[in-house]
Write a protein that holds these residues in place. Structure first.
Motif, short mmCIF file in Angstrom:
data_model
loop_
_atom_site.label_atom_id
_atom_site.label_comp_id
_atom_site.label_asym_id
_atom_site.label_seq_id
_atom_site.Cartn_x
_atom_site.Cartn_y
_atom_site.Cartn_z
N HIS A 1 0.84 -1.18 0.00
CA HIS A 1 0.00 0.00 0.00
C HIS A 1 0.89 1.25 0.00
N ARG A 2 1.44 1.58 1.17
CA ARG A 2 2.29 2.76 1.26
C ARG A 2 3.63 2.47 1.93
N GLY A 3 3.99 1.18 1.92
CA GLY A 3 5.35 0.82 2.30
C GLY A 3 5.60 0.55 3.75
N SER A 4 4.59 0.56 4.58
CA SER A 4 4.81 0.34 6.01
C SER A 4 5.43 -1.04 6.27
N ARG A 5 6.26 -1.13 7.31
CA ARG A 5 6.74 -2.43 7.77
C ARG A 5 5.56 -3.25 8.28
N LEU A 6 5.53 -4.53 7.90
CA LEU A 6 4.46 -5.41 8.35
C LEU A 6 4.76 -6.00 9.72
N LEU A 7 5.99 -6.50 9.89
CA LEU A 7 6.38 -7.14 11.14
C LEU A 7 7.55 -6.39 11.77
N ASP A 8 7.58 -6.40 13.09
CA ASP A 8 8.71 -5.82 13.80
C ASP A 8 9.87 -6.81 13.81
#
Length: 417
Positions: free
Chosen positions: A89-96
């Motif tokens: 979508h807008r590049g956010s990290r999915l997992l920490d």
């Protein structure tokens, strides 16, 4: 490649003298570090983990390499997947960072949801005509070689990984690394450049003076010595050891255990070396008394006397013994800081306190890793000193450092530097 090739990097590469360590700037400059990440950690195959890091469907772990973040997971069908940790979508990290268990990958930002295969299945408020099929998570090229996970972040991975796979698949098969268990993991930050970390690992010139625990089971003569500098007694002992090596290697080979040294260290992209090494003393394992740490042997192993199958790569080293394995992975953090991640593997059914004692299992390489961290820190401080001038490698004990430096310069030039 970086947007602009630094003439400083090119001049440093050109200044490297054969048979000598690298010019200081190749260890200390941030622009060199960025180039190293681009060339050696994006365009070459690197070891990032193990199948047994994610033993069950839904198990996932995140590995960060420079600006790239990778998700290693096992999907619902039990298959290994490696994907970019970047929402479509807008590049956010999915997992920490770290390990977790997931049923699906849900972006914390806007709840875009992906199957463990990477397929986008839910994207709220995007309209009825939104095409989810072209928004799956980006997959990363990977190979599982005997349970070791190698990845390449390039769209054109080097083809000579095939040689590594050909050699190691048979050698690693009896250990069943993919079906083992991680008994312990230790992360150590070395205050030095990643190349100093690798150079330190590729020679045992320093071992007898710095690694008393390791030298109980490890034979420093295996990696070269000057016969003229030895006393008659030591020379006779070295010759006896070499004769034993030839005899033991031939015996192992006849019994179906590949043991001869195989090297792909220069004139290649995928850099590796492997050999079955004799374990000194009791001859069973790299422990304080060289006896096995785990009574339940790895995989289908039935013998404790098959030495140490070692494997080097340009960002890892590994030791596979009958009772356990030690896998170390190198991840550069900055020009002067490097993560060394070490994992100890045992049989998947081995129980701590019953089948193995954790201190006996880990103490040798915990001590060795801390000792090496100190040596690398000293080296980094030295190469950053204005008085540093590249020094000569030993033609007996540091031949693998010469090969590594040659390979490093060649690969940099092959990528336009």
């Amino acid at each position: 490649m970086l947007d602009r090739v630094s003439p400083t990097i090119t001049s440093l590469l050109n200044a490297r003298l054969q048979g000598h360590s690298l010019p200081a700037g190749l260890y200390t400059r941030e622009d060199v570090f960025e180039a190293d990440i681009d060339v050696f950690f994006r365009k070459h195959w690197i070891c990032v983990g193990l199948e047994c890091d994610v033993p069950e469907p839904g198990d996932a772990t995140v590995i960060d390499i420079g600006a790239s973040s990778l998700i290693l997971l096992r999907d619902d069908d039990g298959a290994i997947r490696v994907m970019h940790n970047v929402c479509r979508h807008r590049g956010s990290r999915l997992l920490d960072a770290g390990t977790t268990i997931v049923s699906r990958l849900v972006c914390p930002y806007h709840q875009w949801t992906y199957e463990l295969s990477g397929e986008l299945v839910y994207a709220p408020h995007m309209g009825l005509d939104f095409d989810k099929e072209c928004r799956s998570l980006k997959q990363i090229a990977f190979r599982s070689i005997g349970g070791l996970i190698y990845v390449c972040l390039s769209d054109e991975p080097p083809a000579d990984i095939n040689r590594l796979e050909e050699v190691m698949s048979k050698r690693l098969a009896p250990y069943e690394v993919g079906n083992a268990k991680v008994a312990h993991q230790c992360d150590v930050i070395e205050h030095g450049n990643w190349k100093l970390t690798l150079e330190n690992n590729r020679e045992c010139y320093h071992c007898s003076a710095n690694h008393p625990e390791l030298c109980v089971s490890f034979v420093d003569l295996d990696f070269g010595f000057d016969p003229e500098s030895l006393s008659p007694e030591d020379k006779a002992q070295a010759e006896e050891h070499l004769a034993l090596y030839a005899e033991r290697t031939a015996s192992w080979e006849r019994e179906g255990y590949p043991s001869e040294a195989v090297e792909q260290l220069v004139d290649c992209a995928t850099n590796f070396r492997t050999q079955r090494l004799i374990i000194s003393g009791a001859g069973e394992s790299q422990t304080p008394d060289a006896t096995a740490a785990c009574s339940k042997l790895l995989g289908t192993m039935t013998r404790k006397d098959l030495g140490d199958t070692h494997l080097w790569g340009h960002n890892s080293w590994k030791h596979f013994m009958g009772d356990h394995a030690v896998v170390s992975i190198v991840i550069p953090l900055s020009a002067g800081k490097t993560l060394v991640r070490t994992k100890w593997l045992v049989h998947k059914d081995a129980v701590e306190g019953i089948d193995y004692d954790l201190d006996k299992l880990t103490s040798v390489w915990l001590a060795t890793t801390e000792q090496d961290a100190d040596l690398v820190s000293r080296s980094q401080a030295g190469v950053a000193d204005p008085a540093y001038v590249p020094g000569p490698y030993s033609p007996f004990s540091e031949t693998n450092l010469e090969k590594f430096a040659t390979w490093y310069v060649d690969r940099m030039r092959a990528n336009g530097y």
